[in-house]
Design a protein around this motif. Structure first.
Motif, PDB file in Angstrom:
ATOM      1  N   GLN A   1       0.825  -1.201   0.000  1.00 14.35           N
ATOM      2  CA  GLN A   1       0.000   0.000   0.000  1.00 14.35           C
ATOM      3  C   GLN A   1       0.862   1.255   0.000  1.00 14.35           C
ATOM      4  O   GLN A   1       0.605   2.210  -0.746  1.00 14.35           O
ATOM      5  N   ASP A   2       1.905   1.256   0.827  1.00 10.35           N
ATOM      6  CA  ASP A   2       2.812   2.408   0.876  1.00 10.35           C
ATOM      7  C   ASP A   2       3.524   2.589  -0.461  1.00 10.35           C
ATOM      8  O   ASP A   2       3.697   3.722  -0.934  1.00 10.35           O
ATOM      9  N   TYR A   3       3.929   1.470  -1.067  1.00 12.15           N
ATOM     10  CA  TYR A   3       4.605   1.552  -2.369  1.00 12.15           C
ATOM     11  C   TYR A   3       3.661   2.131  -3.423  1.00 12.15           C
ATOM     12  O   TYR A   3       4.063   2.977  -4.236  1.00 12.15           O
ATOM     13  N   VAL A   4       2.423   1.664  -3.413  1.00 10.78           N
ATOM     14  CA  VAL A   4       1.440   2.123  -4.406  1.00 10.78           C
ATOM     15  C   VAL A   4       1.242   3.632  -4.295  1.00 10.78           C
ATOM     16  O   VAL A   4       1.226   4.348  -5.308  1.00 10.78           O
ATOM     17  N   GLU A   5       1.100   4.137  -3.081  1.00  4.97           N
ATOM     18  CA  GLU A   5       0.905   5.576  -2.892  1.00  4.97           C
ATOM     19  C   GLU A   5       2.112   6.356  -3.386  1.00  4.97           C
ATOM     20  O   GLU A   5       1.977   7.370  -4.080  1.00  4.97           O
TER      21      GLU A   5
ATOM     22  N   SER B   1       2.422   6.071  -7.271  1.00  7.47           N
ATOM     23  CA  SER B   1       1.394   6.852  -7.937  1.00  7.47           C
ATOM     24  C   SER B   1       1.729   8.341  -7.909  1.00  7.47           C
ATOM     25  O   SER B   1       1.593   9.047  -8.920  1.00  7.47           O
ATOM     26  N   ASN B   2       2.195   8.829  -6.771  1.00  8.32           N
ATOM     27  CA  ASN B   2       2.549  10.247  -6.657  1.00  8.32           C
ATOM     28  C   ASN B   2       3.726  10.604  -7.564  1.00  8.32           C
ATOM     29  O   ASN B   2       3.716  11.626  -8.253  1.00  8.32           O
ATOM     30  N   LYS B   3       4.754   9.746  -7.560  1.00  6.72           N
ATOM     31  CA  LYS B   3       5.964  10.033  -8.336  1.00  6.72           C
ATOM     32  C   LYS B   3       5.702   9.961  -9.835  1.00  6.72           C
ATOM     33  O   LYS B   3       6.129  10.828 -10.602  1.00  6.72           O
ATOM     34  N   ILE B   4       5.014   8.925 -10.286  1.00  2.99           N
ATOM     35  CA  ILE B   4       4.789   8.772 -11.728  1.00  2.99           C
ATOM     36  C   ILE B   4       3.861   9.873 -12.237  1.00  2.99           C
ATOM     37  O   ILE B   4       4.010  10.351 -13.375  1.00  2.99           O
ATOM     38  N   SER B   5       2.913  10.307 -11.412  1.00  2.00           N
ATOM     39  CA  SER B   5       2.025  11.410 -11.819  1.00  2.00           C
ATOM     40  C   SER B   5       2.810  12.709 -11.971  1.00  2.00           C
ATOM     41  O   SER B   5       2.581  13.468 -12.918  1.00  2.00           O
TER      42      SER B   5
ATOM     43  N   GLU C   1      -3.744   4.022 -10.409  1.00  2.00           N
ATOM     44  CA  GLU C   1      -5.151   3.950  -9.994  1.00  2.00           C
ATOM     45  C   GLU C   1      -5.636   2.501  -9.950  1.00  2.00           C
ATOM     46  O   GLU C   1      -6.423   2.132  -9.083  1.00  2.00           O
ATOM     47  N   VAL C   2      -5.165   1.687 -10.890  1.00  2.00           N
ATOM     48  CA  VAL C   2      -5.522   0.264 -10.888  1.00  2.00           C
ATOM     49  C   VAL C   2      -5.012  -0.403  -9.613  1.00  2.00           C
ATOM     50  O   VAL C   2      -5.730  -1.183  -8.968  1.00  2.00           O
ATOM     51  N   LEU C   3      -3.773  -0.116  -9.248  1.00  2.00           N
ATOM     52  CA  LEU C   3      -3.183  -0.712  -8.043  1.00  2.00           C
ATOM     53  C   LEU C   3      -3.977  -0.317  -6.796  1.00  2.00           C
ATOM     54  O   LEU C   3      -4.223  -1.150  -5.912  1.00  2.00           O
TER      55      LEU C   3
END
Length: 418
Positions: A219-223, A226-230, A308-310
């Motif tokens: 969950q921490d990785y996903v957040e 998502s922030n970095k790639i955006s 978003e999928v993750l």
């Protein structure tokens, strides 16, 4: 030009000065209008490794899918695009080794919905957005259609390469059925998704008791991902917009020098050469921008959607665990044996479902990370190669201009000395 081609009366100082230009001349010879510069050694090494990886993957694949030939269809009610989907396979469960069908965007959406419904904790690659993407004025212009076609092609290939999803009956129907509409129900998966939404709201109120540590790490990785790639995606798109503005200015810059050269006798020749250099740099910059727009930005944007999928997958996993915890708590509060027995059966089913969901996510997490690394690495390496090539070509253009001017200076000084 070698020193042997100069007049014999050229002074020793002039010869030494020209020898100092040899490195410059050798470099400038790499540049020509028709022949691009050779790849750098690092580029060749990267290309070799990527080609080797692709060759190994091709040897292991037994399902090949291509999306091409988009065609507009106009009816009394709507206008839409149909895409040709070609499939080649050696799998025994297929009746033929080749298939050709036509599908529209909503058919791809049906497929993804069905796969998500059947495998809620598998990471299913995203589709391009249904609506017009930012910056696209016309939903049916050539650029938009090409971008969507490429994204749909990548989506299907992700499904075809997946160790579980590639064997889905839904995917097989999508790839092979000529009468596809008969396989589609009204609102497939809609009630299921509504149920998931209602359950997600209820679970968010109840809250998850204790997520296992490994999924908290995910969950921490996903957040973070998502922030970095955006952020990278937004900056990349802004850079491309600025480069396009720079290119527009550059295209007006060269002709100005040409017009200036027409009015100058002494400076006419060098001004004309500057105009030529600017024009050639325009072409290289245009190629670079096109590559960024066609390779880097689509890859980054797809992984923004993957973020978003993750998040959705993690929510579904948490919902399954919350359902189990809620039923288990209810079981502990039951006093009669009959009620307890009925709830125990439900708890056992939910426990099995939670275990299956966790195992599926564990396995698919590794598969997704490997795939994401390869996709992003390939895009970054390709972009780096294209940037280096563009800068080398432009550098060679201006080096050639400098060499020509210094050579003329030598010749003028030689004429003055006679």
């Amino acid at each position: 030009m070698s020193c042997q081609t100069l007049p014999e009366c050229l002074s020793v100082d002039m010869l030494e000065e020209e020898e100092e230009e040899e490195d410059l001349e050798v470099f400038s010879k790499k540049m020509s209008n028709e022949t691009p510069l050779p790849s750098t050694p690092s580029s060749l090494v990267n290309q070799y490794h990527l080609d080797g990886d692709e060759e190994q993957q091709m040897d292991a694949k037994d399902l090949f899918v291509t999306v091409d030939k988009p065609e507009s269809h106009i009816t009394a009610l709507e206008t839409f695009i149909m895409y040709r989907v070609l499939t080649k396979t050696t799998r025994s469960e297929f009746d033929s080794c080749e298939y050709e069908v036509c599908r529209r965007y909503q058919d791809f959406f049906w497929l993804r919905s069905r796969l998500e419904e059947s495998h809620p904790t598998l990471i299913i690659h995203p589709l391009p957005e249904k609506f017009v993407m930012k910056g696209m004025v016309d939903r049916f212009n050539d650029d938009f259609i090409e971008t969507r076609k490429n994204a749909l092609h990548r989506f299907l290939n992700k499904m075809a390469e997946h160790p579980i999803l590639s064997f889905s009956q839904h995917l097989k129907v999508f790839l092979t059925a000529q009468d596809f509409q008969s396989h589609k129900k009204q609102g497939p998966g809609f009630l299921s998704r509504m149920s998931d939404t209602v359950r997600a709201v209820a679970n968010s109120v109840r809250g998850l008791r204790s997520r296992p540590e490994e999924f908290s790490v995910m969950q921490d990785y996903v957040e973070n991902f998502s922030n970095k790639i955006s952020a990278v995606d937004k900056v990349s798109q802004r850079i491309i917009r600025e480069q396009r503005e720079y290119l527009d200015e550059l295209k007006q810059y060269g002709p100005t020098y040409s017009q200036w050269a027409d009015t100058e006798e002494e400076l006419g020749e060098p001004l004309g050469r500057v105009a030529s250099c600017v024009e050639r740099c325009c072409k290289e910059t245009e190629t670079q921008i096109h590559h960024l727009s066609e390779v880097l930005v689509p890859t980054l944007h797809e992984y923004v959607l993957c973020g978003e999928v993750l998040k959705a997958v993690m929510r579904r996993r948490d919902n399954i665990q919350t359902d189990f915890e809620t039923k288990n708590e209810a079981l502990l509060s039951k006093k009669t044996e009959l009620e307890a027995s009925q709830l125990q059966d439900e708890v056992n089913v939910l426990a099995d479902r939670m275990e299956l969901a966790n195992n599926a996510l564990r396995g698919d997490w590794v598969h997704w990370q490997n795939s994401a690394r390869e996709d992003l690495k390939s895009a970054f390496i390709s972009t780096a190669d294209k940037n280096v090539d563009c800068y080398e070509q432009c550098l060679a253009v201006w080096e050639s201009f400098l060499l020509s001017q210094r050579r003329e200076d030598i010749e003028e000084r030689h004429e003055d000395s006679i």
